[in-house]
Design a protein around this motif. Structure first.
Motif, PDB file in Angstrom:
ATOM      1  N   SER A 316      86.312 -17.838 -73.064  1.00 34.51           N
ATOM      2  CA  SER A 316      85.599 -18.638 -74.759  1.00 34.51           C
ATOM      3  C   SER A 316      84.589 -19.059 -74.553  1.00 34.51           C
ATOM      4  N   VAL A 317      83.242 -18.641 -74.511  1.00 35.29           N
ATOM      5  CA  VAL A 317      81.940 -19.732 -75.075  1.00 35.29           C
ATOM      6  C   VAL A 317      80.838 -19.271 -75.579  1.00 35.29           C
ATOM      7  N   LEU A 329      86.342 -22.799 -74.219  1.00 37.34           N
ATOM      8  CA  LEU A 329      86.909 -22.369 -74.732  1.00 37.34           C
ATOM      9  C   LEU A 329      88.234 -22.066 -73.654  1.00 37.34           C
ATOM     10  N   ALA A 330      89.017 -23.365 -72.798  1.00 37.68           N
ATOM     11  CA  ALA A 330      89.796 -23.251 -72.030  1.00 37.68           C
ATOM     12  C   ALA A 330      91.581 -23.316 -71.907  1.00 37.68           C
ATOM     13  N   ASP A 331      92.093 -22.747 -70.947  1.00 36.39           N
ATOM     14  CA  ASP A 331      93.729 -22.826 -70.988  1.00 36.39           C
ATOM     15  C   ASP A 331      94.533 -24.693 -70.923  1.00 36.39           C
ATOM     16  N   LEU A 355      91.990 -17.637 -77.876  1.00 31.32           N
ATOM     17  CA  LEU A 355      91.540 -16.833 -76.796  1.00 31.32           C
ATOM     18  C   LEU A 355      89.831 -16.699 -77.193  1.00 31.32           C
ATOM     19  N   CYS A 356      89.334 -17.167 -78.261  1.00 34.07           N
ATOM     20  CA  CYS A 356      88.066 -16.684 -78.513  1.00 34.07           C
ATOM     21  C   CYS A 356      87.699 -17.467 -79.263  1.00 34.07           C
ATOM     22  N   CYS A 357      86.147 -18.117 -78.986  1.00 37.75           N
ATOM     23  CA  CYS A 357      85.315 -18.582 -80.551  1.00 37.75           C
ATOM     24  C   CYS A 357      84.278 -18.103 -80.203  1.00 37.75           C
TER      25      CYS A 357
END
Lengths: 420, 121
Positions: A316-317, A329-331, A355-357
């Motif tokens: 997400s960005v 947001l990364a894994d 998962l989301c931001c």
């Protein structure tokens, strides 16, 4: 595999200040579906916050009261106790001046959420506004929920009631977005490889199907002046659509893997896209040029590695309201805050399985969803330079092509085009 | 109150910015340090001699410096906006309160950008 380049000492990067949490209630016996939290959203005027709690539930809370609760009662705030402090919904009074919390059961797994307001964020581009069966009042606030079976349900935020049921997609509705000009035009992006344009002022009439994706469409976003739509999807797709003629303007090439999130800057001069290829790219959408790259894996992966399963997918960005900061947001269990003029993150925060931001409407808070709960951090903020404030004021009304024709020195033109 | 008299003398607190059309803005020295260009000029050991034609020095002794900066390219409606920006910067930097929107009308934005570029702020 490092999260930061060798030259950066990870311990020196500031940690963001946590503001609060909204935790999902634990319900061990109620296993309607997983506790995934695919989406969080703020209302355009900042009055409400919504998130999918998993188990087919969407929770809507008045944002100011929520923030107040965090300040008064500390950062930990279980969602159940939150509801006892806020007025419950009253079916008689849909009064706007008493915002209530709502819990909405959508009947199916929720994949996407979007707020739509009939109050334009900017000057409306549509001259002809017709009122049909749904007499939308002066300031209607709607919440659209995209479901697993392809249906889209439209809810009234003030009363929590279901208004419309849009049925046309044949697969998961992965993302939803409203035009920011108050026209209540909704665009939905689906795994059935299409995007659909709905006119909610015309009873939810479906106006157009946008075809062109060869594979799943993951996300879509409107430019702030509602003239361009960006859609991103599997097979490296980043497409830009003209929303007057509903034709494709161009494809942006550069990512090596599925592209899963996109957002325009508040002045419409920049477009950020996040991909499973471990990178966030920032483009100039007017001329289709890539301007900046924000990496999450070092050394940077080869195209083959970036194109596969590399444990470092960016999910997400989000662009901040000040047009200077981006959150990704990364894994690797981290949220990163970037300044667009710096190569390395200015702040980080830990987050498992995020998962989301999304930034709040005024840019002061970042909300990120994880496993049915939401976490909030204070964003790094300062007074922007006067040069940047002027740049945003100019770019809000002028695309890149016009900027190049201004009678100003070329160094200033480059600055205005974010090329420095 | 004596602070208003600190316009000359050893504890210099204010300086003047003059616009191209003759308007003068008196502004606190601390506020003006937002501008990289002015900060260089106020440096007690000025190494930048090329900028001297923008500055009017009166008095010969170091204690009696009065500093005026003549911004020959910046008209008053732009310079007033710049001064307002300085105040905003000083007010909201390192403060926990909400940073309000700094409104800029698109018509003045290009000229304001040139002034901001010159003043490095």
């Amino acid at each position: 595999m490092a999260s930061f380049p060798l030259s950066v000492n990870e311990k020196l990067i500031a940690r963001s200040r946590t503001i609060g949490e909204l935790l999902a209630p634990t319900s061990p016996f109620d296993k309607k579906c997983g506790r995934e939290n695919w989406t969080v959203a703020f209302a355009p005027d900042g009055s409400y916050f919504a998130w999918s709690q998993g188990h087919r539930i969407v929770k809507l809370v008045p944002w100011a009261q929520c923030l107040n609760n965090f300040l008064l009662h500390g950062t930990k705030n279980v969602a159940n106790s939150l509801s006892t402090r806020l007025p419950r919904q009253n079916s008689d009074s849909g009064q706007k001046n008493k915002p209530c919390e709502h819990i909405i059961d959508c009947g199916d797994i929720v994949w996407s959420l979007a707020f739509g307001s009939s109050v334009p964020e900017k000057q409306s581009r549509c001259v002809n506004i017709e009122w049909h069966r749904f007499k939308f009042g002066q300031d209607q606030l709607l919440l659209a929920t995209g479901l697993n079976n392809g249906r889209i349900k439209i809810w009234d935020v003030y009363t929590g009631k279901l208004l419309l049921n849009l049925m046309d997609h044949t697969e998961v509705v992965r993302d939803l977005t409203f035009a920011p000009d108050g026209s209540l035009i909704l665009v939905s992006a689906s795994r059935d490889k299409t995007l659909r344009v709905w006119d909610l002022k015309d009873d939810g009439n479906m106006m157009k199907v946008l075809r062109g994706h060869q594979n799943w469409v993951y996300a879509c976003a409107f430019s702030p002046d509602s003239s361009i739509l960006c859609s991103v999807g599997a097979s490296k797709a980043v497409f830009l659509w003209d929303m007057d003629k509903y034709s494709m303007i161009r494809k942006l090439e550069g990512h090596h893997n599925d592209v899963v999130a996109c957002e325009f800057s508040p002045d419409g001069a920049l477009l950020a896209t996040a991909s499973y290829d471990t990178r966030v790219y920032v483009w100039d959408p007017h001329i289709g040029v890539m301007l900046m790259e924000f990496g999450h894996l070092f050394p940077p992966p080869t195209p083959i590695f970036a194109g596969g399963a590399n444990d470092r997918w960016v999910r997400s960005v989000s662009f901040s309201h000040d047009g200077l900061h981006i959150a990704s947001l990364a894994d690797d269990k981290m949220v990163r805050f970037w300044r667009i003029d710096e190569e390395y993150p200015v702040q980080v925060a830990p987050l498992n399985n995020g998962l989301c931001c999304t930034f709040s409407t005024d840019g002061s808070v970042l909300a990120a969803g994880q496993d049915g709960s939401v976490y909030f951090w204070a964003t790094p903020r300062q007074v922007s330079s006067l040069q940047h404030l002027c740049r945003m004021a100019i770019r809000r009304v002028m695309p890149t092509g016009q900027v190049k024709n201004l009678p100003i020195p070329s160094k200033v033109v480059e600055f205005l085009c974010y090329q420095i | 109150e004596e602070t208003y008299n600190k316009y000359e003398g050893p504890d210099l607190m204010y300086m003047k910015l003059a616009s191209s059309d003759g308007d003068e803005f008196t502004i606190k020295k601390d506020h003006v340090s937002t501008s990289g260009t002015i900060k260089m000029i106020l440096n007690p050991f000025p190494l930048i001699l090329t900028l001297l034609d923008f500055i009017v020095w009166t008095g010969t002794a170091a204690e009696n410096e009065r500093i005026e900066m003549n911004c020959r390219e910046i008209p008053s409606h732009i310079l007033s906006k710049v001064c307002r920006y300085f105040t905003c910067q000083v007010c909201y930097t390192n403060s926990s309160s909400e940073i309000p929107e700094f409104p800029i009308v698109p018509e003045i934005a290009p000229k304001l950008l040139m002034a901001a570029d010159f003043l490095d702020c």
